[in-house]
Motif scaffolding. Structure first.
Motif, PDB file in Angstrom:
ATOM      1  N   THR A   1     -13.476 -11.141  -6.922  1.00  0.00           N
ATOM      2  CA  THR A   1     -13.663 -10.356  -5.707  1.00  0.00           C
ATOM      3  C   THR A   1     -14.758  -9.316  -5.935  1.00  0.00           C
ATOM      4  O   THR A   1     -15.105  -9.000  -7.078  1.00  0.00           O
ATOM      5  CB  THR A   1     -12.364  -9.611  -5.323  1.00  0.00           C
ATOM      6  N   ALA A   2     -15.261  -8.795  -4.853  1.00  0.00           N
ATOM      7  CA  ALA A   2     -16.284  -7.756  -4.937  1.00  0.00           C
ATOM      8  C   ALA A   2     -15.745  -6.545  -5.701  1.00  0.00           C
ATOM      9  O   ALA A   2     -16.455  -5.946  -6.505  1.00  0.00           O
ATOM     10  CB  ALA A   2     -16.736  -7.345  -3.538  1.00  0.00           C
ATOM     11  N   GLU A   3     -14.488  -6.220  -5.478  1.00  0.00           N
ATOM     12  CA  GLU A   3     -13.883  -5.074  -6.158  1.00  0.00           C
ATOM     13  C   GLU A   3     -13.808  -5.296  -7.667  1.00  0.00           C
ATOM     14  O   GLU A   3     -14.091  -4.382  -8.450  1.00  0.00           O
ATOM     15  CB  GLU A   3     -12.477  -4.813  -5.590  1.00  0.00           C
ATOM     16  N   GLU A   4     -13.457  -6.500  -8.103  1.00  0.00           N
ATOM     17  CA  GLU A   4     -13.417  -6.810  -9.538  1.00  0.00           C
ATOM     18  C   GLU A   4     -14.793  -6.656 -10.177  1.00  0.00           C
ATOM     19  O   GLU A   4     -14.933  -6.089 -11.258  1.00  0.00           O
ATOM     20  CB  GLU A   4     -12.946  -8.246  -9.776  1.00  0.00           C
ATOM     21  N   ILE A   5     -15.799  -7.177  -9.479  1.00  0.00           N
ATOM     22  CA  ILE A   5     -17.165  -7.112 -10.001  1.00  0.00           C
ATOM     23  C   ILE A   5     -17.618  -5.660 -10.100  1.00  0.00           C
ATOM     24  O   ILE A   5     -18.183  -5.252 -11.116  1.00  0.00           O
ATOM     25  CB  ILE A   5     -18.140  -7.888  -9.084  1.00  0.00           C
ATOM     26  N   LYS A   6     -17.348  -4.874  -9.065  1.00  0.00           N
ATOM     27  CA  LYS A   6     -17.747  -3.464  -9.061  1.00  0.00           C
ATOM     28  C   LYS A   6     -17.056  -2.708 -10.190  1.00  0.00           C
ATOM     29  O   LYS A   6     -17.699  -1.941 -10.910  1.00  0.00           O
ATOM     30  CB  LYS A   6     -17.396  -2.832  -7.716  1.00  0.00           C
ATOM     31  N   LYS A   7     -15.741  -2.928 -10.362  1.00  0.00           N
ATOM     32  CA  LYS A   7     -15.008  -2.249 -11.430  1.00  0.00           C
ATOM     33  C   LYS A   7     -15.558  -2.656 -12.793  1.00  0.00           C
ATOM     34  O   LYS A   7     -15.718  -1.818 -13.675  1.00  0.00           O
ATOM     35  CB  LYS A   7     -13.517  -2.571 -11.353  1.00  0.00           C
ATOM     36  N   TYR A   8     -15.828  -3.935 -12.957  1.00  0.00           N
ATOM     37  CA  TYR A   8     -16.390  -4.418 -14.218  1.00  0.00           C
ATOM     38  C   TYR A   8     -17.717  -3.719 -14.492  1.00  0.00           C
ATOM     39  O   TYR A   8     -17.949  -3.194 -15.568  1.00  0.00           O
ATOM     40  CB  TYR A   8     -16.580  -5.934 -14.175  1.00  0.00           C
TER      41      TYR A   8
ATOM     42  N   TRP B   1     -21.974  -5.900  -4.025  1.00  0.00           N
ATOM     43  CA  TRP B   1     -20.916  -6.560  -4.788  1.00  0.00           C
ATOM     44  C   TRP B   1     -20.377  -7.796  -4.106  1.00  0.00           C
ATOM     45  O   TRP B   1     -20.033  -8.773  -4.782  1.00  0.00           O
ATOM     46  CB  TRP B   1     -19.796  -5.566  -5.085  1.00  0.00           C
ATOM     47  N   SER B   2     -20.305  -7.803  -2.786  1.00  0.00           N
ATOM     48  CA  SER B   2     -19.781  -8.978  -2.089  1.00  0.00           C
ATOM     49  C   SER B   2     -20.720 -10.175  -2.239  1.00  0.00           C
ATOM     50  O   SER B   2     -20.263 -11.315  -2.354  1.00  0.00           O
ATOM     51  CB  SER B   2     -19.510  -8.678  -0.611  1.00  0.00           C
TER      52      SER B   2
ATOM     53  N   ASP C   1      -5.800  -5.839 -14.111  1.00  0.00           N
ATOM     54  CA  ASP C   1      -6.537  -4.974 -15.019  1.00  0.00           C
ATOM     55  C   ASP C   1      -7.015  -5.738 -16.243  1.00  0.00           C
ATOM     56  O   ASP C   1      -8.143  -5.582 -16.671  1.00  0.00           O
ATOM     57  CB  ASP C   1      -5.673  -3.785 -15.463  1.00  0.00           C
ATOM     58  N   SER C   2      -6.155  -6.595 -16.794  1.00  0.00           N
ATOM     59  CA  SER C   2      -6.553  -7.341 -17.979  1.00  0.00           C
ATOM     60  C   SER C   2      -7.585  -8.404 -17.630  1.00  0.00           C
ATOM     61  O   SER C   2      -8.405  -8.775 -18.456  1.00  0.00           O
ATOM     62  CB  SER C   2      -5.337  -7.981 -18.657  1.00  0.00           C
ATOM     63  N   LYS C   3      -7.568  -8.868 -16.397  1.00  0.00           N
ATOM     64  CA  LYS C   3      -8.541  -9.873 -15.967  1.00  0.00           C
ATOM     65  C   LYS C   3      -9.964  -9.301 -16.004  1.00  0.00           C
ATOM     66  O   LYS C   3     -10.923 -10.018 -16.260  1.00  0.00           O
ATOM     67  CB  LYS C   3      -8.188 -10.349 -14.560  1.00  0.00           C
ATOM     68  N   LEU C   4     -10.090  -7.997 -15.781  1.00  0.00           N
ATOM     69  CA  LEU C   4     -11.404  -7.358 -15.821  1.00  0.00           C
ATOM     70  C   LEU C   4     -12.041  -7.509 -17.189  1.00  0.00           C
ATOM     71  O   LEU C   4     -13.250  -7.620 -17.299  1.00  0.00           O
ATOM     72  CB  LEU C   4     -11.283  -5.868 -15.481  1.00  0.00           C
ATOM     73  N   ASP C   5     -11.226  -7.479 -18.223  1.00  0.00           N
ATOM     74  CA  ASP C   5     -11.743  -7.601 -19.578  1.00  0.00           C
ATOM     75  C   ASP C   5     -12.119  -9.030 -19.915  1.00  0.00           C
ATOM     76  O   ASP C   5     -12.760  -9.280 -20.919  1.00  0.00           O
ATOM     77  CB  ASP C   5     -10.704  -7.114 -20.592  1.00  0.00           C
ATOM     78  N   LYS C   6     -11.725  -9.964 -19.090  1.00  0.00           N
ATOM     79  CA  LYS C   6     -11.902 -11.367 -19.428  1.00  0.00           C
ATOM     80  C   LYS C   6     -12.998 -12.044 -18.609  1.00  0.00           C
ATOM     81  O   LYS C   6     -12.831 -13.149 -18.135  1.00  0.00           O
ATOM     82  CB  LYS C   6     -10.573 -12.104 -19.260  1.00  0.00           C
TER      83      LYS C   6
ATOM     84  N   THR D   1     -19.091  -0.931 -13.217  1.00  0.00           N
ATOM     85  CA  THR D   1     -19.034   0.513 -13.439  1.00  0.00           C
ATOM     86  C   THR D   1     -18.364   0.853 -14.764  1.00  0.00           C
ATOM     87  O   THR D   1     -18.751   1.833 -15.406  1.00  0.00           O
ATOM     88  CB  THR D   1     -18.327   1.244 -12.290  1.00  0.00           C
ATOM     89  N   SER D   2     -17.409   0.035 -15.205  1.00  0.00           N
ATOM     90  CA  SER D   2     -16.775   0.335 -16.492  1.00  0.00           C
ATOM     91  C   SER D   2     -17.703   0.005 -17.655  1.00  0.00           C
ATOM     92  O   SER D   2     -17.672   0.667 -18.684  1.00  0.00           O
ATOM     93  CB  SER D   2     -15.460  -0.437 -16.643  1.00  0.00           C
ATOM     94  N   LYS D   3     -18.549  -0.979 -17.487  1.00  0.00           N
ATOM     95  CA  LYS D   3     -19.430  -1.391 -18.579  1.00  0.00           C
ATOM     96  C   LYS D   3     -20.765  -0.653 -18.561  1.00  0.00           C
ATOM     97  O   LYS D   3     -21.322  -0.364 -19.609  1.00  0.00           O
ATOM     98  CB  LYS D   3     -19.670  -2.894 -18.487  1.00  0.00           C
ATOM     99  N   TYR D   4     -21.281  -0.363 -17.380  1.00  0.00           N
ATOM    100  CA  TYR D   4     -22.629   0.188 -17.266  1.00  0.00           C
ATOM    101  C   TYR D   4     -22.677   1.537 -16.548  1.00  0.00           C
ATOM    102  O   TYR D   4     -23.698   1.862 -15.963  1.00  0.00           O
ATOM    103  CB  TYR D   4     -23.531  -0.797 -16.527  1.00  0.00           C
ATOM    104  N   SER D   5     -21.595   2.294 -16.572  1.00  0.00           N
ATOM    105  CA  SER D   5     -21.626   3.595 -15.880  1.00  0.00           C
ATOM    106  C   SER D   5     -22.661   4.492 -16.553  1.00  0.00           C
ATOM    107  O   SER D   5     -22.750   4.567 -17.775  1.00  0.00           O
ATOM    108  CB  SER D   5     -20.257   4.250 -15.900  1.00  0.00           C
ATOM    109  N   SER D   6     -23.443   5.146 -15.736  1.00  0.00           N
ATOM    110  CA  SER D   6     -24.492   6.006 -16.285  1.00  0.00           C
ATOM    111  C   SER D   6     -23.948   7.408 -16.470  1.00  0.00           C
ATOM    112  O   SER D   6     -23.215   7.925 -15.642  1.00  0.00           O
ATOM    113  CB  SER D   6     -25.704   6.025 -15.350  1.00  0.00           C
TER     114      SER D   6
END
Length: 74
Positions: free
Chosen positions: A58-65, A47-48, A22-27, A67-72
């Motif tokens: 990973t694709a999942e990390e990128i997707k989470k990043y 994402w892959s 989780d903290s890696k997403l912020d970094k 959606t958390s930053k640019y969710s509409s």
């Protein structure tokens, strides 16, 4: 007795791994953020493909990043 000690340490280790992820997403570095944005503009939510250009992600990390930053909120 040693077995019960070992099993009790398994859960906290798993929790720490989740926290680290989780903290890696912020970094995400500035370069990673730029690359994600450029790739998203080229290929969309594939994402892959985007993760394939960023070593260690990973694709999942990128997707989470993303959606958390640019969710509409439209």
């Amino acid at each position: 007795m040693a077995d019960s000690d070992q099993s009790s340490t398994d859960s906290p280790v798993d929790s720490r791994e989740d926290s680290i992820q989780d903290s890696k997403l912020d970094k995400f570095s500035e370069d990673e953020e730029t690359l994600i944005t450029m790739m998203f503009n080229l290929v969309g939510e594939r994402w892959s493909l985007i993760a394939g250009r960023i070593p260690g992600r990973t694709a999942e990390e990128i997707k989470k990043y993303w959606t958390s930053k640019y969710s509409s909120s439209e």
